[in-house]
Design a protein around this motif. Structure first.
Motif, PDB file in Angstrom:
ATOM      1  N   UNK A  46       2.224  -3.621  17.485  1.00 60.65           N
ATOM      2  CA  UNK A  46       2.238  -5.040  17.132  1.00 60.65           C
ATOM      3  C   UNK A  46       0.848  -5.499  16.718  1.00 60.65           C
ATOM      4  N   UNK A  47      -0.192  -4.991  17.384  1.00 65.94           N
ATOM      5  CA  UNK A  47      -1.569  -5.349  17.023  1.00 65.94           C
ATOM      6  C   UNK A  47      -1.849  -4.975  15.569  1.00 65.94           C
ATOM      7  N   UNK A  48      -1.502  -3.745  15.197  1.00 63.54           N
ATOM      8  CA  UNK A  48      -1.785  -3.302  13.831  1.00 63.54           C
ATOM      9  C   UNK A  48      -0.907  -4.049  12.830  1.00 63.54           C
ATOM     10  N   UNK A  49       0.304  -4.421  13.240  1.00 65.90           N
ATOM     11  CA  UNK A  49       1.206  -5.151  12.335  1.00 65.90           C
ATOM     12  C   UNK A  49       0.601  -6.508  11.987  1.00 65.90           C
ATOM     13  N   UNK A  50       0.123  -7.230  12.997  1.00 64.90           N
ATOM     14  CA  UNK A  50      -0.473  -8.533  12.749  1.00 64.90           C
ATOM     15  C   UNK A  50      -1.718  -8.409  11.882  1.00 64.90           C
ATOM     16  N   UNK A  51      -2.554  -7.411  12.193  1.00 64.95           N
ATOM     17  CA  UNK A  51      -3.767  -7.194  11.408  1.00 64.95           C
ATOM     18  C   UNK A  51      -3.424  -6.920   9.948  1.00 64.95           C
ATOM     19  N   UNK A  52      -2.452  -6.029   9.736  1.00 67.38           N
ATOM     20  CA  UNK A  52      -2.134  -5.599   8.382  1.00 67.38           C
ATOM     21  C   UNK A  52      -1.524  -6.720   7.558  1.00 67.38           C
ATOM     22  N   UNK A  53      -0.520  -7.405   8.110  1.00 68.47           N
ATOM     23  CA  UNK A  53       0.204  -8.407   7.333  1.00 68.47           C
ATOM     24  C   UNK A  53      -0.628  -9.653   7.057  1.00 68.47           C
ATOM     25  N   UNK A  54      -1.791  -9.751   7.704  1.00 67.01           N
ATOM     26  CA  UNK A  54      -2.682 -10.875   7.419  1.00 67.01           C
ATOM     27  C   UNK A  54      -3.551 -10.613   6.199  1.00 67.01           C
ATOM     28  N   UNK A  55      -3.571  -9.372   5.688  1.00 68.24           N
ATOM     29  CA  UNK A  55      -4.370  -9.056   4.509  1.00 68.24           C
ATOM     30  C   UNK A  55      -3.698  -9.665   3.272  1.00 68.24           C
ATOM     31  N   UNK A  56      -4.485 -10.229   2.364  1.00 70.01           N
ATOM     32  CA  UNK A  56      -3.904 -10.850   1.152  1.00 70.01           C
ATOM     33  C   UNK A  56      -3.022  -9.875   0.372  1.00 70.01           C
ATOM     34  N   UNK A  57      -1.797 -10.294   0.066  1.00 68.26           N
ATOM     35  CA  UNK A  57      -0.876  -9.477  -0.710  1.00 68.26           C
ATOM     36  C   UNK A  57      -0.188  -8.377   0.076  1.00 68.26           C
ATOM     37  N   UNK A  58      -0.567  -8.186   1.335  1.00 71.62           N
ATOM     38  CA  UNK A  58      -0.021  -7.072   2.102  1.00 71.62           C
ATOM     39  C   UNK A  58       1.473  -7.205   2.426  1.00 71.62           C
ATOM     40  N   UNK A  59       1.983  -8.395   2.762  1.00 67.05           N
ATOM     41  CA  UNK A  59       3.421  -8.469   3.053  1.00 67.05           C
ATOM     42  C   UNK A  59       4.288  -7.927   1.916  1.00 67.05           C
ATOM     43  N   UNK A  60       3.948  -8.303   0.671  1.00 66.16           N
ATOM     44  CA  UNK A  60       4.720  -7.824  -0.479  1.00 66.16           C
ATOM     45  C   UNK A  60       4.563  -6.312  -0.660  1.00 66.16           C
ATOM     46  N   UNK A  61       3.339  -5.810  -0.468  1.00 65.16           N
ATOM     47  CA  UNK A  61       3.100  -4.369  -0.577  1.00 65.16           C
ATOM     48  C   UNK A  61       3.866  -3.613   0.494  1.00 65.16           C
ATOM     49  N   UNK A  62       3.861  -4.147   1.705  1.00 68.07           N
ATOM     50  CA  UNK A  62       4.549  -3.486   2.813  1.00 68.07           C
ATOM     51  C   UNK A  62       6.054  -3.452   2.583  1.00 68.07           C
ATOM     52  N   UNK A  63       6.596  -4.546   2.078  1.00 66.15           N
ATOM     53  CA  UNK A  63       8.036  -4.593   1.801  1.00 66.15           C
ATOM     54  C   UNK A  63       8.414  -3.565   0.751  1.00 66.15           C
ATOM     55  N   UNK A  64       7.623  -3.466  -0.317  1.00 66.21           N
ATOM     56  CA  UNK A  64       7.899  -2.474  -1.360  1.00 66.21           C
ATOM     57  C   UNK A  64       7.838  -1.062  -0.784  1.00 66.21           C
ATOM     58  N   UNK A  92       2.100   4.154   6.306  1.00 69.85           N
ATOM     59  CA  UNK A  92       1.176   3.993   7.428  1.00 69.85           C
ATOM     60  C   UNK A  92      -0.270   3.955   6.937  1.00 69.85           C
ATOM     61  N   UNK A  93      -0.575   4.753   5.929  1.00 69.65           N
ATOM     62  CA  UNK A  93      -1.926   4.714   5.355  1.00 69.65           C
ATOM     63  C   UNK A  93      -2.192   3.350   4.717  1.00 69.65           C
ATOM     64  N   UNK A  94      -1.169   2.785   4.079  1.00 66.81           N
ATOM     65  CA  UNK A  94      -1.312   1.464   3.462  1.00 66.81           C
ATOM     66  C   UNK A  94      -1.583   0.397   4.516  1.00 66.81           C
ATOM     67  N   UNK A  95      -0.728   0.337   5.529  1.00 68.47           N
ATOM     68  CA  UNK A  95      -0.833  -0.755   6.510  1.00 68.47           C
ATOM     69  C   UNK A  95      -2.003  -0.558   7.467  1.00 68.47           C
ATOM     70  N   UNK A  96      -2.598   0.633   7.458  1.00 61.03           N
ATOM     71  CA  UNK A  96      -3.752   0.871   8.318  1.00 61.03           C
ATOM     72  C   UNK A  96      -5.054   0.430   7.676  1.00 61.03           C
ATOM     73  N   UNK A  97      -4.979  -0.002   6.423  1.00 64.09           N
ATOM     74  CA  UNK A  97      -6.161  -0.501   5.730  1.00 64.09           C
ATOM     75  C   UNK A  97      -6.356  -1.957   6.128  1.00 64.09           C
ATOM     76  N   UNK A  98      -7.080  -2.183   7.220  1.00 61.18           N
ATOM     77  CA  UNK A  98      -7.272  -3.534   7.750  1.00 61.18           C
ATOM     78  C   UNK A  98      -8.753  -3.873   7.788  1.00 61.18           C
TER      79      UNK A  98
END
Length: 233
Positions: free
Chosen positions: A180-198, A223-229
């Motif tokens: 959950x910690x990494x999820x919050x960190x990742x999805x707060x990055x600009x444009x990340x929600x759309x990238x993660x969904x794709x 995982x490599x994408x969402x770990x870029x925080x």
């Protein structure tokens, strides 16, 4: 000859990270404004102007406080204070959080890549329906201007369930709070929600096609994408 020892050279003090400085200022504001749990912080735009930083930089500090449970960022409402904490305890928590992020990423790579491959081999029609429902939920959240965190969580839970591996599912539940910690960190990055969904859609397509290798590869890339925080930079 003098017996007085020569002074040791002074080491350069580490400069606090900007988000740490912002966190200190935010906690100072909470204290001076006498905010209580349940009270709303000023809007991000107003806070950014007061602190002289960009909204993106401020958002990073707010997410750090959210990860530690100090505030709760609610879509359409803003940042709500959950509890008042000392600067020292929060900065300590931030540094501990940052130091364990690489270990969390490593654990996710170990478990979730294999779970995606197993899901491709074992998924049922019901599993695919749950995965599709999670994708739809995340899409709705993003369309509403939210980060899509709940839909993201549902997706990974659906993939784990589709693997039909009870022991691995227990391991994922064990690290759930840390993920959950990494999820919050990742999805707060600009444009990340759309990238993660794709990225999720690519994993789902491989699972639907029962291509275990492609599913595992797609999950590893995800995982490599969402770990870029920002916190790890």
């Amino acid at each position: 000859m003098s017996d007085v020892a020569s002074p040791q050279p002074l080491g350069r003090l580490a400069r606090p990270r900007l988000y740490e400085q912002l966190v200190e200022q935010l906690l100072g504001y909470i204290e001076s404004a006498r905010l209580q749990p349940g009270d709303l912080l000023p809007a991000e735009r107003d806070l950014a102007e007061r602190l002289g930083v960009s909204r993106a930089t401020l958002a990073q500090a707010l997410v750090a406080l959210e990860v530690l449970g100090v505030i709760d960022v609610q879509h359409g409402t803003g940042a709500v204070l959950r509890h008042r904490a000392s600067v020292a305890s929060v900065i300590k928590g931030l540094r501990e959080h940052r130091s364990r992020l690489p270990d969390i990423v490593e654990a996710r790579s170990t478990l979730e890549v294999r779970l995606a491959a197993l899901a491709a081999m074992r998924r049922t029609d019901e599993d695919l329906a749950a995965i599709d429902a999670a994708l739809a939920a995340m899409q709705r959240e993003i369309d509403d201007g939210d980060r899509g965190a709940h839909g993201d969580e549902l997706f990974h839970q659906a993939v784990t369930a589709a693997a039909h591996s009870p022991v691995m599912a227990q391991l994922m539940a064990f690290i759930g709070e840390m993920v959950l910690e990494t999820r919050l960190e990742s999805l707060a990055q600009p444009g990340r929600p759309e990238q993660s969904l794709a990225s999720h859609r690519g994993i789902a397509d491989a699972i639907r096609a029962q291509n275990a290798v492609a599913a595992g590869d797609a999950m590893q890339q995800h995982i490599e994408l969402v770990s870029d925080v920002a916190l790890l930079k």
